[in-house]
Every structure is written in C-alpha cells, then in structure tokens.
Write a protein that holds these residues in place. Structure first.
Motif, mmCIF file in Angstrom:
data_model
loop_
_atom_site.group_PDB
_atom_site.id
_atom_site.type_symbol
_atom_site.label_atom_id
_atom_site.label_comp_id
_atom_site.label_asym_id
_atom_site.label_seq_id
_atom_site.Cartn_x
_atom_site.Cartn_y
_atom_site.Cartn_z
ATOM 1 N N LEU A 188 0.829 -1.207 0.000
ATOM 2 C CA LEU A 188 0.000 0.000 0.000
ATOM 3 C C LEU A 188 0.862 1.256 0.000
ATOM 4 O O LEU A 188 0.559 2.232 -0.694
ATOM 5 C CB LEU A 188 -0.938 -0.006 1.216
ATOM 6 C CG LEU A 188 -2.077 -1.016 1.194
ATOM 7 C CD1 LEU A 188 -2.819 -1.016 2.522
ATOM 8 C CD2 LEU A 188 -3.043 -0.702 0.055
ATOM 9 N N ASP A 189 1.940 1.235 0.773
ATOM 10 C CA ASP A 189 2.868 2.370 0.754
ATOM 11 C C ASP A 189 3.515 2.522 -0.612
ATOM 12 O O ASP A 189 3.737 3.639 -1.093
ATOM 13 C CB ASP A 189 3.958 2.173 1.816
ATOM 14 C CG ASP A 189 3.481 2.518 3.211
ATOM 15 O OD1 ASP A 189 2.309 2.916 3.361
ATOM 16 O OD2 ASP A 189 4.276 2.378 4.159
ATOM 17 N N ARG A 190 3.838 1.398 -1.242
ATOM 18 C CA ARG A 190 4.461 1.441 -2.552
ATOM 19 C C ARG A 190 3.507 2.011 -3.605
ATOM 20 O O ARG A 190 3.905 2.789 -4.465
ATOM 21 C CB ARG A 190 4.901 0.036 -2.959
ATOM 22 C CG ARG A 190 5.589 -0.066 -4.312
ATOM 23 C CD ARG A 190 5.814 -1.515 -4.679
ATOM 24 N NE ARG A 190 4.543 -2.216 -4.842
ATOM 25 C CZ ARG A 190 4.416 -3.536 -4.893
ATOM 26 N NH1 ARG A 190 5.481 -4.303 -4.763
ATOM 27 N NH2 ARG A 190 3.244 -4.090 -5.064
ATOM 28 N N ASP A 191 2.239 1.629 -3.518
ATOM 29 C CA ASP A 191 1.259 2.082 -4.508
ATOM 30 C C ASP A 191 0.744 3.490 -4.229
ATOM 31 O O ASP A 191 0.165 4.126 -5.115
ATOM 32 C CB ASP A 191 0.069 1.118 -4.550
ATOM 33 C CG ASP A 191 0.482 -0.282 -4.984
ATOM 34 O OD1 ASP A 191 1.513 -0.382 -5.670
ATOM 35 O OD2 ASP A 191 -0.220 -1.249 -4.619
ATOM 36 N N ASN A 192 0.950 3.968 -2.987
ATOM 37 C CA ASN A 192 0.480 5.310 -2.624
ATOM 38 C C ASN A 192 1.598 6.073 -1.936
ATOM 39 O O ASN A 192 1.539 6.334 -0.724
ATOM 40 C CB ASN A 192 -0.746 5.221 -1.699
ATOM 41 C CG ASN A 192 -1.889 4.468 -2.333
ATOM 42 O OD1 ASN A 192 -2.675 5.021 -3.103
ATOM 43 N ND2 ASN A 192 -2.009 3.172 -1.999
ATOM 44 N N PRO A 194 3.988 9.054 -0.509
ATOM 45 C CA PRO A 194 3.664 10.392 0.005
ATOM 46 C C PRO A 194 4.305 11.478 -0.846
ATOM 47 O O PRO A 194 5.338 12.028 -0.502
ATOM 48 C CB PRO A 194 4.240 10.373 1.416
ATOM 49 C CG PRO A 194 5.380 9.426 1.328
ATOM 50 C CD PRO A 194 4.986 8.380 0.325
ATOM 51 N N GLU A 196 2.640 14.372 -1.890
ATOM 52 C CA GLU A 196 2.088 15.705 -1.667
ATOM 53 C C GLU A 196 2.958 16.488 -0.699
ATOM 54 O O GLU A 196 3.558 15.924 0.211
ATOM 55 C CB GLU A 196 0.664 15.597 -1.107
ATOM 56 C CG GLU A 196 -0.321 14.951 -2.082
ATOM 57 C CD GLU A 196 -0.478 15.774 -3.353
ATOM 58 O OE1 GLU A 196 -0.417 17.009 -3.263
ATOM 59 O OE2 GLU A 196 -0.623 15.167 -4.419
ATOM 60 N N ALA A 214 9.182 4.428 -6.234
ATOM 61 C CA ALA A 214 8.050 3.959 -5.446
ATOM 62 C C ALA A 214 7.971 2.440 -5.401
ATOM 63 O O ALA A 214 7.371 1.872 -4.504
ATOM 64 C CB ALA A 214 6.748 4.530 -6.024
#
Length: 358
Positions: A188-192, A194, A196, A214
């Motif tokens: 999930l961290d890889r696909d989203n 940070p 911003e 990523a």
C-alpha cells in the motif's frame, strides 16, 4: 581600557569593547547583552573623561559600540528562538523513537533479551533498521529488520513495518500470516507514495533523503516466535542476515529458508517456509542487521561478526548473559569502525534456566 592607559594618547583601543558585546551573545540573554553594551559605553566615556580626551574618535567608538550592541541583542533573540525550536524538535524526535523503537526489557517470561541500536547519522535518533518484541497469545514474537532507504523515507517505512507487526502479531496464529499482513501494508505504501507537500508548503522529503523509486518499498527482516519456555523458536526469514547461535562458546549460523524481503510477497510463488530451531537454557540467539557485518575498519575490512563472537566466548564461564554479549558487540564494533556507513541493530535472545528467578 588597560591598553589605553598603557599606551600614548594618540593610540585608541576603545573600539575593542565591541568584541566583548559580540562574544556575550553566545552565552547571555538579550538583556545581558544590552547590559554589557551599556556598561562598555559608560566605561569608555569615564575612561576618556579621566584622560580629558573626548573627541571624534570617542564619538565614533560610542556609535559603533551602541550599534553592535543593538545588533548583537537582536541576534541573541534569534539564537534563543532557534535553540528553543531545536529543543522542541529534538523532544519530538525522541518521542518518535520511543514510540517506534521501544526500549527492550531484560526479560519477558522465560526469555531473556538485550540489544543495541545506533543510527549511522550521529545527529539522528532513528535510521532504517528496526526491531520489536512483544508477548502474544501464540508466544513471544519478535522482528528485526532493515528497510530500503535512508532519512525520513526510511522512517516512514519503519513505522509501517513496526505498526503492522505489532497488530498482526496479536491476531494471526502463524508467522506467515503476520508477514503477509506486513507485505500488504508495504505494498500500500508502494502504490500510494507520500508525494504531496506538507501543510506549510515544504516537500515531504527533506534534502539529503533518498526515498528511491516507489516500487522499492521493502524491508529485509527475520520474524521469530518463541515457545512458552523459550527453548524452541520458529523462524521466518524474509531476505535478512543469517541468525547466529552461540552455544557453549561456539558461534554458528542458524539454517533458515531464505526468502524475498517483506513488501515483495506478491512475487513469491509459494509462501515461505518457517523453520524451528531448538535452544538449550543458556544458549543465545543473535539477530542483527547488515550494518554490523558491513562495518569497515581503516583498511576497508568488513567486521567478522561470527569470528569475533567466537573469540569472545571461547574459554569464558558459561552461560554468558545477553547483556554482556551485546555490550561486547557494541563496543567491539565501535572500536573496529569508529565511523559508520549504515545503521546498526543487534538483539540477543536467551532462554532462561528453570532455576532462574525474575
């Protein structure tokens, strides 16, 4: 003023008083800086008045001294605000470290343990290595690992791994399921990522950090599950450094089923196999990061962990405590490699003898 008294009147040293005002801003508060500047002005006027030589040079010196005093007091205000902000940031960093990497107890049930952690950056409290130990309904579970990256990006991944482990370790009956839960969190961290900016417009990554692509969010780790008497440990190796077992003065590598790192579970054709290793009371199991074995001396030689442990334990009274072994390891690595290129973590586990008391 002493120089003025000891030299002819054509020499003037009153302007040197400004140096004392500048130096005072590093030790005194703004009020103290103003007081020193005011005292210098009074001293200058009194000294020149006694010599009956208040002329243009004195006026210039007074003007310079007053200007330097005001500027020094302003800089002192900025310095104190910066120091206050630094102390607050340091307090937050220490709180984060205690929340993520909690101090290890000396004993949990039948398991004795000790460890040390050093970040490669002397100014940082947390690096890319991680550990966590906690009792669960399925036994005492632990994780020791090393995430991809450095700086803030590594800390974010460390937080993901530790928080996922601490939750999954209490809920899932097998280490494979715990690892799968961490796999999902890292994916999930890889696909989203940070990407911003922060609320005040600053970027999510600070200069010098190495977030990396990523698709490189992963962590090598070893997951452990100790039985109630701590004499049997189930090991799930996800691409981490091999464990070492110290038994009666002999250090040996623990055979495990080496697999892909956490975060790459979707690439595994079959779930990795868990291996069971037996420990006798007094034996020590050591989990560590590659920062230990990759520490280099002045000649560029890697730290020979197994050989150094072997030399330390051979001929000593048995059993050796985890605390004593970890203390030796921390001091020995520091002597071998005064300058670190990577973070270090090492945890020693030992089943307690039945006769031992808390």
């Amino acid at each position: 003023m002493v120089l003025d008294e000891l030299t002819p009147s054509r020499y003037f040293f009153g302007s040197l008083l400004a140096a004392s005002v500048v130096l005072s801003l590093f030790t005194y508060p703004p009020v103290g800086v103003l007081a020193i500047g005011a005292a210098g002005c009074v001293l200058l006027v009194v000294t020149e008045g006694l010599e009956d030589y208040i002329g243009p040079m004195t006026i210039v010196a007074l003007t310079v001294l007053a200007t330097v005093t005001v500027l020094s007091a302003s800089l002192c205000v900025v310095r104190r605000r910066t120091e206050s902000r630094f102390r607050r940031v340091q307090a937050v960093a220490e709180a984060v470290q205690l929340a993520l990497l909690r101090p290890l107890p000396t004993r949990i049930g039948s398991l004795r343990l000790a460890g040390f952690y050093r970040a490669a950056d002397d100014e940082a409290l947390i690096g890319g290595d991680l550990y966590s130990v906690r009792p669960t309904p399925f036994g005492i579970r632990a994780i020791v690992g090393d995430v991809k990256g450095k700086g803030i990006s590594a800390t974010q991944t460390v937080a993901t791994v530790i928080s996922s482990f601490q939750e999954a370790a209490l809920l899932h009956p097998s280490l494979s399921q715990v690892a799968e839960r961490i796999d999902v969190a890292l994916q999930l961290d890889r696909d989203n990522p940070p990407m911003e900016p922060m609320g005040d417009g600053r970027p999510a990554y600070m200069p010098g950090d190495t977030p990396g692509p990523a698709d490189e969010v992963f962590a090598t780790a070893v997951l452990l599950e100790f039985s109630e008497d701590a004499c049997a440990v189930r090991i799930l190796d996800r691409g981490h450094q091999p464990l070492l077992a110290v038994q009666h003065g002999t250090a040996s590598v623990v055979e495990t089923d080496h697999s892909l790192p956490l975060g790459m579970g979707d690439l595994l054709p079959t779930p990795p196999r868990t291996v069971t290793h037996t420990l006798a009371p007094g034996d020590i199991l050591i989990a560590y990061s590659d920062g230990v074995t990759e520490a280099r001396d002045g000649a560029g030689t890697f730290y020979p962990l197994r050989e150094r442990l072997q030399g330390h334990c051979a001929g000593r009274a048995w059993p050796i405590s985890p605390t004593g072994l970890v203390t030796f390891l921390e001091e020995d690595v520091a002597r071998w490699a005064p300058t670190l290129g990577d973070d270090l973590v090492a945890i020693a586990f030992q089943p307690a003898a039945p006769s031992d008391e808390d």
